[in-house]
Design an enzyme around this catalytic site. Structure first.
Site, PDB file in Angstrom:
ATOM      1  N   ASP A 103       0.983  -0.601   0.178  1.00 12.79           N
ATOM      2  CA  ASP A 103      -0.285   0.033  -0.139  1.00 12.79           C
ATOM      3  C   ASP A 103       0.713   1.239   0.057  1.00 12.79           C
ATOM      4  O   ASP A 103       2.015   1.421   0.808  1.00 12.79           O
ATOM      5  CB  ASP A 103      -0.939  -0.186   1.302  1.00 12.79           C
ATOM      6  CG  ASP A 103      -2.519   0.763   0.561  1.00 12.79           C
ATOM      7  OD1 ASP A 103      -2.928   1.347   0.499  1.00 12.79           O
ATOM      8  OD2 ASP A 103      -3.157  -0.386   1.166  1.00 12.79           O
ATOM      9  N   ASP A 205      -3.565   4.692  -2.351  1.00  8.47           N
ATOM     10  CA  ASP A 205      -4.313   4.817  -1.325  1.00  8.47           C
ATOM     11  C   ASP A 205      -4.857   6.478  -2.107  1.00  8.47           C
ATOM     12  O   ASP A 205      -3.645   7.169  -2.380  1.00  8.47           O
ATOM     13  CB  ASP A 205      -3.803   4.505  -0.155  1.00  8.47           C
ATOM     14  CG  ASP A 205      -4.953   5.468   0.913  1.00  8.47           C
ATOM     15  OD1 ASP A 205      -6.146   4.529   1.497  1.00  8.47           O
ATOM     16  OD2 ASP A 205      -4.685   6.183   1.437  1.00  8.47           O
ATOM     17  N   GLU A 263      -6.024   3.305  -6.115  1.00  5.54           N
ATOM     18  CA  GLU A 263      -7.342   3.777  -4.897  1.00  5.54           C
ATOM     19  C   GLU A 263      -7.966   4.477  -5.965  1.00  5.54           C
ATOM     20  O   GLU A 263      -8.189   5.814  -6.340  1.00  5.54           O
ATOM     21  CB  GLU A 263      -7.814   4.015  -3.964  1.00  5.54           C
ATOM     22  CG  GLU A 263      -8.574   3.057  -3.568  1.00  5.54           C
ATOM     23  CD  GLU A 263      -9.696   4.182  -1.637  1.00  5.54           C
ATOM     24  OE1 GLU A 263     -10.039   4.024  -1.052  1.00  5.54           O
ATOM     25  OE2 GLU A 263      -8.149   4.585  -1.557  1.00  5.54           O
ATOM     26  N   HIS A 338     -10.953  -4.411   3.125  1.00  4.02           N
ATOM     27  CA  HIS A 338     -10.567  -4.032   3.970  1.00  4.02           C
ATOM     28  C   HIS A 338     -11.880  -2.145   4.483  1.00  4.02           C
ATOM     29  O   HIS A 338     -12.034  -1.963   5.265  1.00  4.02           O
ATOM     30  CB  HIS A 338      -9.642  -3.200   4.706  1.00  4.02           C
ATOM     31  CG  HIS A 338      -8.898  -2.153   4.054  1.00  4.02           C
ATOM     32  ND1 HIS A 338      -9.137  -2.495   2.031  1.00  4.02           N
ATOM     33  CD2 HIS A 338      -8.720  -0.913   3.777  1.00  4.02           C
ATOM     34  CE1 HIS A 338      -8.283  -0.672   1.841  1.00  4.02           C
ATOM     35  NE2 HIS A 338      -7.936  -0.141   3.288  1.00  4.02           N
ATOM     36  N   ASP A 339     -12.279  -1.669   2.733  1.00  5.67           N
ATOM     37  CA  ASP A 339     -13.071  -0.307   3.262  1.00  5.67           C
ATOM     38  C   ASP A 339     -15.019  -1.614   3.080  1.00  5.67           C
ATOM     39  O   ASP A 339     -15.495  -0.299   2.882  1.00  5.67           O
ATOM     40  CB  ASP A 339     -12.435   0.459   2.674  1.00  5.67           C
ATOM     41  CG  ASP A 339     -11.627   0.438   2.485  1.00  5.67           C
ATOM     42  OD1 ASP A 339     -11.111   1.433   3.403  1.00  5.67           O
ATOM     43  OD2 ASP A 339     -11.348   1.137   1.642  1.00  5.67           O
TER      44      ASP A 339
HETATM   45  C1  GLC Z   1      -8.376   4.398   1.449  1.00  3.87           C
HETATM   46  C2  GLC Z   1      -7.717   3.063   1.969  1.00  3.87           C
HETATM   47  C3  GLC Z   1      -8.748   3.934   3.068  1.00  3.87           C
HETATM   48  C4  GLC Z   1      -8.491   5.053   4.521  1.00  3.87           C
HETATM   49  C5  GLC Z   1      -8.671   5.596   4.077  1.00  3.87           C
HETATM   50  C6  GLC Z   1      -7.484   6.922   4.225  1.00  3.87           C
HETATM   51  O1  GLC Z   1      -9.791   4.579   1.206  1.00  3.87           O
HETATM   52  O2  GLC Z   1      -8.672   1.665   1.914  1.00  3.87           O
HETATM   53  O3  GLC Z   1      -8.747   2.473   4.019  1.00  3.87           O
HETATM   54  O4  GLC Z   1      -9.544   4.935   5.535  1.00  3.87           O
HETATM   55  O5  GLC Z   1      -8.064   4.967   2.601  1.00  3.87           O
HETATM   56  O6  GLC Z   1      -6.026   5.905   4.118  1.00  3.87           O
END
Ligand code: GLC
Ligand code: CA
Length: 567
Positions: A103, A205, A263, A338-339
């Site tokens: 990540d 991310d 992402e 995980h989200d």
């Molecule tokens: C992304 C991650 C998430 C995190 C956010 C802030 O969306 O996947 O888990 O809380 O970024 O870093």
């Protein structure tokens, strides 16, 4: 006409398996998963047949947002282990021919990162411009929304220098100032540090948020919503985003054989190729949110429409995205991470009678679409939402702070908590279920987040012994994808697009043709294979013990998934 995207790459043929280290396996009894835990399960990971492991952040972090708030990019979070452990993990994966992607969290750091500690000290500190500051004598900064703040405010006042700093996420996640070339250089060097250690790529991310209009103009609300649809879309349209992506590619990615996946928060489909068209020389892939956002009530905070989601709309989203990258670029497919809540609870049916079949059906979908599958650990054993009853059970800052916000506004907390049973991120973060011993074999201590009580029956050890388990079906499906190039490079064509219950499509490469038939419902459904598609010569995979067919009509059982060869 066939639209085959035939420019071969290892990351197009790969299946990515995402591990949330905090929840995978604990070896020292502190209740928190660790790198040694992943190392101890390398043979299990290999047994799945997957090609790439994506690890959520493992860098040093005070864990305000479970590692997405990094205080040292070139070290390992103490709770997870040491750099030695990391080196062993990477070696163990590579020995098993599995690649590792990390990540990359560079829209923001932790407020405990040394850059921020310096930056907040004085207005003329050399690190001042590593972040976005607004001097208080200019008045209150124009409103920006924070996703995780208890007040929803992205500007935090800091008395030391009588200024506000920007944080799109929590107050402990200040946004880096990418407009500063020194910041970019630091990040490129850090990326190279990990690549030189041998990693194989990055999951980036909220990379779409990195560029900001540093004049921070007032955004008249109505107009903004008109124009951009939402804050996420607005944040994803910073003025120099594409310049920076090009720079990341030129300075780092292009020099190595590594993969990149963004992402894709806030990316609209019409803009997808700006990110992933290979001629643009930016990124390899992105994952969009059109799919995972489907079925929520508009204007509400992650509240599921009681009517559920429309399969016709679901098919349309995935088909349109496929089309967008059919000739150039490359797609991705995911239903959980995980989200997100657990895929079987959100997209299948986690009631006892449908849980296994619908888990297998969703796995079939993920591994038969065009685009690289991102498969979330735990889904291969059919883990489901834990559905916490009270706020005290939650650990996720998103849920906790949203609860506080609603409480301070005298909002409907009960409604919020009901909604979270379906949508909360902690549903996807409960510890991995290894066996039926205490704490599911995850830890000998107290787990950091409650373990789903269904672990007594839903666990790896149990599923290993059953040839028809969700786990063994996943392995079969992986082998099938690897053995049929048409499932990777073949064209995709949706069949019977208005069918509200059955999702069917063909994948065709040269003269090889397969048809995937998925009954996304609790009812028996007839499905007629259109004459124009050809005739069935073989059934390649079935998620149930048998099937009923007469002539060209299949009588599908609830949640039945079939893959057939057409001649
Ligand atoms: C992304 C991650 C998430 C995190 C956010 C802030 O969306 O996947 O888990 O809380 O970024 O870093
Ligand atoms: Ca531990």
């Amino acid at each position: 006409m066939q639209e085959n995207n035939n420019n071969k790459k290892w990351w197009k043929e790969a299946i990515v398996y995402q591990i949330y280290p905090r929840s995978f396996k604990d070896t020292n009894g502190d209740g928190i998963g660790d790198l040694k835990g992943i190392i101890s399960e390398l043979d299990y990971i290999q047994s799945l047949g997957i090609d790439i492991v994506w690890l959520n952040p493992i860098n040093t972090s005070p864990n305000d947002d479970n590692g997405y708030d990094i205080s040292d990019y070139e070290n390992i979070m103490e709770e997870f282990g040491t750099m030695e452990d990391f080196d062993l993990l990477l070696k163990g994966l590579h020995e098993r021919k599995i690649k590792l992607i990390m990540d990359l969290v560079v829209n923001h750091t932790s407020d405990e990162h040394k850059w921020f500690i310096e930056s907040r000290k004085s207005r003329d500190n050399p690190y001042r411009n590593y972040y976005h500051w607004w001097p208080a004598e200019k008045g209150k900064p124009p409103f920006r929304k924070s996703f995780f703040d208890v007040n929803g405010q992205a500007w935090e006042y800091d008395a030391v220098t009588d200024s506000y700093y920007l944080h799109y996420f929590s107050v402990k996640q200040p946004d880096l100032n990418w407009e500063n070339p020194k910041v970019r250089q630091e990040i490129f060097n850090m990326m190279k540090f990990w690549i030189h250690k041998g990693i194989d790529g990055f999951r980036m991310d909220v990379i779409t948020f990195i560029s900001k209009d540093t004049t921070f103009p007032e955004i008249p609300n109505a107009e903004l919503m008109e124009k951009y649809g939402s804050w996420t879309n607005y944040y994803a349209r910073g003025p120099r985003l594409h310049k920076y992506l090009k720079e990341i590619n030129k300075e780092v990615l292009s020099k190595y054989d590594v993969m990149s996946v963004a992402e894709g928060a806030g990316i609209k489909r019409v803009d997808a190729l700006k990110f992933v068209d290979e001629d643009m020389k930016k990124l390899n892939m992105l994952y969009h949110f059109d799919g995972t956002n489907l079925g929520y009530l508009p204007g509400q905070y992650k509240q599921m429409d009681p009517k559920g989601y429309s399969l016709v709309a679901f098919k349309k989203i995935y088909s349109n995205w496929d089309k967008k990258v059919a000739k150039k670029g490359w797609g991705t497919i995911y239903l959980g991470n995980h989200d997100q809540p657990r895929m079987v609870s959100r997209w299948g049916n986690d009631a006892p009678e449908y849980r296994n079949a619908s888990s297998k059906l969703l796995t079939t979908f993920l591994l038969t679409m065009r685009g690289t599958p991102y498969y979330y650990a735990g889904d291969e054993i059919g883990m489901k939402n834990i559905k916490f009853d009270t706020i005290d059970d939650y650990r996720d800052i998103e849920t906790l702070n949203m609860y506080e916000k609603i409480k301070s506004e005298n909002g409907d907390l009960e409604y919020f908590l009901e909604g979270q049973k379906i949508s909360a991120r902690d549903n996807g973060r409960t510890p991995f279920q290894w066996d039926d011993t205490n704490n599911a074999g995850f830890t000998s201590g107290t787990p950091w987040l409650a373990i789903n009580p269904d672990y007594k029956t839903v666990n790896v050890a149990h599923e290993e012994t059953d040839p028809d388990s969700v786990l063994n079906y996943f392995r079969r499906m992986v082998r099938l994808r690897k053995s049929l190039p048409e499932l990777v490079y073949g064209s995709y064509k949706l069949i019977d697009k208005n069918n509200p219950n059955v999702y069917a499509y063909t994948r065709i490469l040269n003269d090889q043709k397969v048809l995937i038939i998925l009954n996304f419902s609790n009812q028996q459904m007839p499905f007629r294979v259109p004459v124009s598609a050809g005739s069935v010569t073989d059934v390649l995979l079935n998620n149930l013990p048998d099937y009923k067919a007469r002539n060209n009509v299949y009588h599908l059982q609830p949640w039945q998934a079939l893959i057939v060869r057409l001649g």
